[in-house]
Design an enzyme around this catalytic site. Structure first.
Site, PDB file in Angstrom:
ATOM      1  N   HIS A 221      44.187  32.445  42.882  1.00 32.53           N
ATOM      2  CA  HIS A 221      44.300  32.731  41.446  1.00 32.53           C
ATOM      3  C   HIS A 221      43.855  31.530  40.621  1.00 32.53           C
ATOM      4  CE1 HIS A 221      46.610  36.260  42.730  1.00 32.53           C
ATOM      5  NE2 HIS A 221      45.981  36.779  41.698  1.00 32.53           N
ATOM      6  N   GLU A 465      44.995  47.293  47.793  1.00 26.26           N
ATOM      7  CA  GLU A 465      44.880  45.880  48.147  1.00 26.26           C
ATOM      8  C   GLU A 465      45.371  45.608  49.555  1.00 26.26           C
ATOM      9  OE1 GLU A 465      45.529  43.214  44.612  1.00 26.26           O
ATOM     10  OE2 GLU A 465      47.268  44.507  44.405  1.00 26.26           O
ATOM     11  N   ASP A 489      42.817  40.622  47.529  1.00 31.88           N
ATOM     12  CA  ASP A 489      43.950  40.781  48.430  1.00 31.88           C
ATOM     13  C   ASP A 489      43.592  41.644  49.625  1.00 31.88           C
ATOM     14  OD1 ASP A 489      46.163  39.250  47.540  1.00 31.88           O
ATOM     15  OD2 ASP A 489      46.205  40.496  45.746  1.00 31.88           O
ATOM     16  N   ARG A 499      44.383  33.628  50.981  1.00 30.45           N
ATOM     17  CA  ARG A 499      43.272  33.407  50.051  1.00 30.45           C
ATOM     18  C   ARG A 499      43.376  32.082  49.308  1.00 30.45           C
ATOM     19  NH1 ARG A 499      44.730  37.991  45.468  1.00 30.45           N
ATOM     20  NH2 ARG A 499      43.624  36.686  43.967  1.00 30.45           N
ATOM     21  N   CYS A 536      38.057  45.815  41.281  1.00 30.27           N
ATOM     22  CA  CYS A 536      38.367  44.795  40.267  1.00 30.27           C
ATOM     23  C   CYS A 536      38.573  43.416  40.883  1.00 30.27           C
ATOM     24  CB  CYS A 536      39.583  45.194  39.449  1.00 30.27           C
ATOM     25  SG  CYS A 536      41.094  45.291  40.421  1.00 30.27           S
TER      26      CYS A 536
HETATM   27  C1  PEP Z   1      42.622  41.504  43.859  1.00 29.98           C
HETATM   28  O1  PEP Z   1      43.508  41.253  44.677  1.00 29.98           O
HETATM   29  O2  PEP Z   1      41.437  41.722  44.172  1.00 29.98           O
HETATM   30  C2  PEP Z   1      42.933  41.562  42.421  1.00 29.98           C
HETATM   31  C3  PEP Z   1      42.050  41.964  41.537  1.00 29.98           C
HETATM   32  O3  PEP Z   1      44.155  41.110  42.031  1.00 29.98           O
HETATM   33  P1  PEP Z   1      44.524  39.559  42.010  1.00 29.98           P
HETATM   34  O4  PEP Z   1      43.283  38.772  42.259  1.00 29.98           O
HETATM   35  O5  PEP Z   1      45.117  39.248  40.668  1.00 29.98           O
HETATM   36  O6  PEP Z   1      45.515  39.461  43.118  1.00 29.98           O
HETATM   37 MG    MG Z   2      45.547  41.322  44.031  1.00 32.21          MG
END
Ligand code: PEP
Ligand code: MG
Length: 604
Positions: A221, A465, A489, A499, A536
């Site tokens: 993140h 996810e 995820d 990650r 996304c």
């Molecule tokens: C993802 O996991 O791809 C996602 C869009 O959510 P985040 O990156 O906020 O975990």
């Molecule tokens: Mg995610």
């Protein structure tokens, strides 16, 4: 151009070590390699970020715990006093430069200044805040006073103030908040050992040229927020924080994963040229803003924006986004005292809903936990053995029904002012979907009873996810109005690769055949049942993967706004029909080398 110095620049490091040992030498040029998580080139001066200060948390202390908190503060100050005295003692008889003693005296004086040694006690008592926060506030007051001093030598003492406070913070074992002011004249490049997503989100109100960290993964993140700042960023440099000195000239090349320290004139000139070429390229792409993203054979793609805070809206609109495909609402929670109440959340959501002017806005319910933690939330306060597998996202919301209701009511209220959709993160099972839907029904019910307006047809979607969600996607398709694949995820959980952990970042592979199969299978299943599906995660904004996703049948992409123009250009130059047979082969193979060859073919 190949940056000088090679991967670890060993000779340069040796020379640099000599310099550090006190033998002054001219600045040595060397290169550091890491993982570029945000592209572009920045040229500026290094600012080493103090780890302890960055991590200062702010939380409320119960009234009966205030005396204990003050005592904790006093103990930490006394310990640092003893530390300085001991250093003074140890110096006697040592052949050390006289400045060293003077430096300790300055630290002693700073520590004993009432601003740091006394006022924090009052702040703790009056504001019922933690000791770390109180002393950091006072540090900011002192630093500001030093900043105003004309005399250069005295002004520089502000660094000593910061160092003293760091010592106290370390004693307090606090995990730490405030950032250095960005320079107006020259770009400042932040160099840190590690940064949390909460740290990076603070950068939005500053203007930094770039940032570097020793740790970090591509889809952590931290990296995602860094991208949203639209400045180059290189993570996983391993030892930038210890090799780079404050004030050194740096070139950060986020596209080529490299940092050049103390570049010579020729390198500098070359990078300045590259920088202006990149600017020109960006300007050209901006002209696509109003053009619909349609492939050569007429397939229309919707390109949405991912945002973290309502202030990101401007970038989304400027990039010509078709809406907000992912509002990571949990960022409303970070870097602030207490929790945002229903009205405050409602205002934030309404701002985004209205700002998108009738275009869809997908608000994801809080995805707290894992690397996004928040002091003061009981369920997150403990250190989970495996945070990414623990009480995170929807699991946390279902465990905290009051917090969840507050958010759901706020989102529903905002739906009266725009085209709002609710997205639930990290769903693994039908029962979690049912519980979430029941919570939404309850929020609707209470609003209805109170006569508060909201859109009764707000669509509810779920994030895909977790591999289990793809493998049992029928339960999702039967219950939800839309799906959104969180590839960040999904990759993490499919490959069992954290990650955010740079030690395993080389194993984090969006093109792993298993990942390709899972994504393609989710898209195909959703299309068959006519349930809208988007991607996304970071894969959606990676132009190298645009054609692969289009070839799988994806038409909804949500990404950071800066990626929209380049992805749009790729869409405009794609013929989906031509791609399908190659993508079908990519789906079938278990051979990573074959995937790479086929990817090159579709991108040729
Ligand atoms: C993802 O996991 O791809 C996602 C869009 O959510 P985040 O990156 O906020 O975990
Ligand atoms: Mg995610």
């Amino acid at each position: 151009m190949t940056p000088p110095g090679g991967a670890r620049a060993t000779p340069a490091r040796v020379a640099d070590a000599g310099r550090r040992a006190g033998r002054e030498a001219p600045p040595v040029t060397f290169a550091l390699h890491g993982v570029g998580v945000s592209g572009g080139i920045a040229i500026g001066r290094a600012h080493l970020v103090s780890h302890a200060i960055l991590e200062v948390a702010h939380y409320t202390v119960e009234s009966d715990k205030v005396p204990g908190e003050i005592a904790r503060f006093e103990t930490a100050v006394a310990e640092v006093q003893r530390e300085i005295e001991a250093l003074h003692g140890a110096m006697r008889g040592e052949d050390l430069p006289g400045e060293f003693g003077a430096f300790l005296d300055v630290h002693w004086m700073i520590l004993n200044d009432p601003t740091l040694s006394d006022t924090p006690r009052r702040i703790i008592a009056e504001q019922r805040c933690n000791a770390e926060w109180a002393i950091t506030q006072q540090m900011n007051v002192l630093v500001e006073q030093f900043d105003e001093i004309e005399d250069t030598y005295l002004r520089e003492r502000r660094h000593d103030v910061v160092q003293v406070v760091e010592r106290v913070l370390k004693r307090l074992m606090g995990k730490p908040g405030s950032l250095p002011p960005a320079s107006a004249e020259e770009q400042t490049i932040l160099v840190a050992h590690d940064l949390s997503p909460a740290d990076v989100i603070q950068f939005k109100s500053h203007r930094y040229g770039a940032f570097l960290t020793d740790l970090g993964g591509v889809t952590s993140h931290t990296a995602i927020v860094a991208r949203s700042l639209n400045v180059p960023a290189v993570v996983a440099t391993h030892n930038a924080r210890s090799l780079i000195r404050d004030g050194e000239l740096l070139i950060v090349d986020g596209d080529h994963n490299v940092v050049i320290v103390n570049p010579d004139k020729a390198i500098l000139a070359e990078y300045r040229l590259k920088q202006s070429e990149l600017d020109l390229e960006r300007q050209k792409l901006k002209r696509l803003r109003l053009k619909p993203a349609e492939t050569i054979d007429g397939v229309r793609a919707e390109l949405y924006a991912n945002i973290e805070l309502p202030d990101d809206l401007e970038a989304a609109v400027e990039a010509g986004a078709n809406g907000v495909g992912l509002f990571r609402s949990e960022f409303l929670f970070l870097n602030r005292p207490g929790l945002p109440g229903e009205d405050e959340q409602f205002e934030a959501y309404r701002r985004v809903a209205e700002g998108m002017d009738g275009k869809p806005v997908v608000i994801r319910t809080f995805d707290l936990g894992a690397d996004k933690t928040k002091e003061g939330l009981d369920g997150l306060a403990r250190v989970a053995p495996n945070p990414a597998l623990g009480l995170r996202a929807v699991r946390f919301c279902l465990a905290e029904p009051r917090l969840f209701q507050t958010q759901l009511r706020a989102i529903l209220r905002a739906s009266h002012y725009g085209k709002v959709r609710i997205l639930i993160p990290m769903l693994a099972s039908a029962s979690e979907i049912d519980q979430s839907l029941a919570a939404i029904a309850l929020a609707r019910e209470t609003l209805r009873e109170q006569g508060i307006p909201f859109d009764p047809n707000v669509p509810v979607g779920g994030m895909i996810e977790i591999p289990a969600a793809v493998l049992a996607i029928g339960a999702f398709l039967a219950r939800l109005d839309f799906l959104s694949i969180g590839t960040n995820d999904l990759i993490q959980y499919t490959l069992a690769v954290d990650r955010a952990d740079e030690a395993v970042s080389h194993l984090y592979d969006p093109l792993h055949p298993a990942v390709i199969k899972l994504i393609a299978s989710a898209i195909v299943a959703a299309r068959k049942t006519r349930v809208p599906i988007a991607v996304c995660g970071e894969m959606a904004g990676d132009v190298r993967l645009t054609r692969l996703l289009l070839g799988m049948g994806l038409t909804e992409f949500s990404m950071h706004p800066t990626h929209i123009p380049a992805v749009k250009q790729r869409v405009l130059t794609t013929d989906v029909e031509n791609l399908r047979p190659i993508v079908a082969r990519m789906r079938r193979t278990d051979d990573p080398a074959r995937v790479a060859v086929l990817l090159d073919r579709i991108n040729a």
